[in-house]
Design an enzyme around this catalytic site. Structure first.
Site, PDB file in Angstrom:
ATOM      1  N   PHE A   1      -0.245   5.678   6.622  1.00  0.00           N
ATOM      2  CA  PHE A   1       0.798   5.874   5.603  1.00  0.00           C
ATOM      3  C   PHE A   1       1.252   4.544   4.985  1.00  0.00           C
ATOM      4  O   PHE A   1       0.624   3.518   5.174  1.00  0.00           O
ATOM      5  CB  PHE A   1       1.942   6.703   6.167  1.00  0.00           C
ATOM      6  CG  PHE A   1       1.469   8.015   6.736  1.00  0.00           C
ATOM      7  CD1 PHE A   1       1.036   9.035   5.905  1.00  0.00           C
ATOM      8  CD2 PHE A   1       1.378   8.199   8.102  1.00  0.00           C
ATOM      9  CE1 PHE A   1       0.558  10.229   6.421  1.00  0.00           C
ATOM     10  CE2 PHE A   1       0.901   9.396   8.629  1.00  0.00           C
ATOM     11  CZ  PHE A   1       0.491  10.412   7.786  1.00  0.00           C
ATOM     12  N   GLY A   2       2.330   4.573   4.184  1.00  0.00           N
ATOM     13  CA  GLY A   2       2.726   3.414   3.383  1.00  0.00           C
ATOM     14  C   GLY A   2       2.917   2.150   4.212  1.00  0.00           C
ATOM     15  O   GLY A   2       3.464   2.190   5.304  1.00  0.00           O
ATOM     16  N   SER A   3       2.498   1.006   3.691  1.00  0.00           N
ATOM     17  CA  SER A   3       2.467  -0.196   4.508  1.00  0.00           C
ATOM     18  C   SER A   3       2.174  -1.423   3.647  1.00  0.00           C
ATOM     19  O   SER A   3       2.174  -1.353   2.423  1.00  0.00           O
ATOM     20  CB  SER A   3       1.417  -0.036   5.604  1.00  0.00           C
ATOM     21  OG  SER A   3       0.245   0.540   5.059  1.00  0.00           O
ATOM     22  N   ARG A   4       1.876  -2.552   4.298  1.00  0.00           N
ATOM     23  CA  ARG A   4       1.630  -3.797   3.585  1.00  0.00           C
ATOM     24  C   ARG A   4       0.587  -4.620   4.336  1.00  0.00           C
ATOM     25  O   ARG A   4       0.505  -4.559   5.566  1.00  0.00           O
ATOM     26  CB  ARG A   4       2.934  -4.590   3.482  1.00  0.00           C
ATOM     27  CG  ARG A   4       2.924  -5.665   2.419  1.00  0.00           C
ATOM     28  CD  ARG A   4       4.275  -6.330   2.349  1.00  0.00           C
ATOM     29  NE  ARG A   4       4.303  -7.591   3.069  1.00  0.00           N
ATOM     30  CZ  ARG A   4       5.401  -8.256   3.385  1.00  0.00           C
ATOM     31  NH1 ARG A   4       6.582  -7.755   3.074  1.00  0.00           N
ATOM     32  NH2 ARG A   4       5.329  -9.408   4.011  1.00  0.00           N
TER      33      ARG A   4
ATOM     34  N   MET B   1       0.845  -1.190   0.000  1.00  0.00           N
ATOM     35  CA  MET B   1       0.000   0.000   0.000  1.00  0.00           C
ATOM     36  C   MET B   1       0.882   1.242   0.000  1.00  0.00           C
ATOM     37  O   MET B   1       1.634   1.477   0.946  1.00  0.00           O
ATOM     38  CB  MET B   1      -0.897  -0.002   1.244  1.00  0.00           C
ATOM     39  CG  MET B   1      -1.732  -1.261   1.402  1.00  0.00           C
ATOM     40  SD  MET B   1      -2.417  -1.430   3.078  1.00  0.00           S
ATOM     41  CE  MET B   1      -3.523  -0.015   3.120  1.00  0.00           C
TER      42      MET B   1
END
EC number: 4.1.1.65
Length: 218
Positions: A186-189, A101
């Site tokens: 925020f950005g992640s998985r 993401m």
């Protein structure tokens, strides 16, 4: 049981709202922008601050958007908006589908199947970029769902910027497929493990939409 809409899945633009758990980041940013705009005519400093503060507030509002979704049919649907980073067979026969993401994606995650949440475990860890292999040791929340396919494991993994995962529901909660279950800031998985014998319908590099993209194949 899965929702039974028969029309093509799409976002309901009239139903976009802000994600739960956004307040600690969003409120100070919006307040700073509003204050600097109010004082911009009288203060050069406030005027200089107003432009970046307003841009940041607008970015935060976009990042924390939480659109309504028409939940697509299918046994297993994507829990996250993003791109399929990897598809990996596991030693126990399951298949792990990892979805990356970016900060541009919606970061509210959804239940991949209907069932009961049997476990929600927070595990402390590092904060390397979520696309990095070492991100498996990052801060994460491990979910287990008791479903018609048996136990389904899903893991929310924090990234280099995402320092907080916000579960929305506790252990013991019954969920419908596509229900909102948590937020990663925020950005992640997000990783989901398909049971043995369940074929994967997505490919590496494919974009996914939470509640819309089907992960498994009949």
């Amino acid at each position: 049981m899965p929702h039974s809409q028969t029309s093509a899945p799409r976002d309901s633009r009239a139903g976009v709202r802000l994600a739960r758990g956004a307040s600690p980041w969003l409120l100070p940013t919006v307040a700073t922008a509003a204050l600097s705009l109010a004082r911009a005519r009288r203060s050069g400093v406030a005027k200089a601050v107003a432009v970046p503060a307003t841009a940041l507030a607008a970015g935060m509002l976009w990042f924390f958007r939480d659109p309504e979704r028409e939940i697509a049919p299918g046994r297993v649907i994507s829990p996250a908006d993003g791109v399929v980073q990897s598809i990996m067979p596991w030693k126990d026969g399951r298949t792990r589908v990892a979805i990356f993401m970016s900060p541009l994606n919606v970061h509210v995650n959804r239940a991949p199947l209907s069932g009961t949440v049997t476990s929600v475990e927070h595990i402390p860890g590092g904060f390397v970029p979520a696309f990095n292999k070492e991100s498996e040791n990052n801060e994460r929340v491990v979910w287990h769902f008791d479903t018609e396919l048996g136990d389904i494991e899903m893991i929310q993994i924090a990234g280099a910027v995402a320092r907080r995962i916000v579960p929305y529901i506790p252990q013991g909660t019954k969920v419908e497929q596509g229900d909102r279950i948590g937020l990663i800031r925020f950005g992640s998985r997000v990783d989901i493990y398909l049971p043995e014998g369940v074929d994967v319908a997505v490919e590496v590099g494919q974009k996914t939409v939470a509640g819309v993209t089907r992960i498994d194949r009949d």
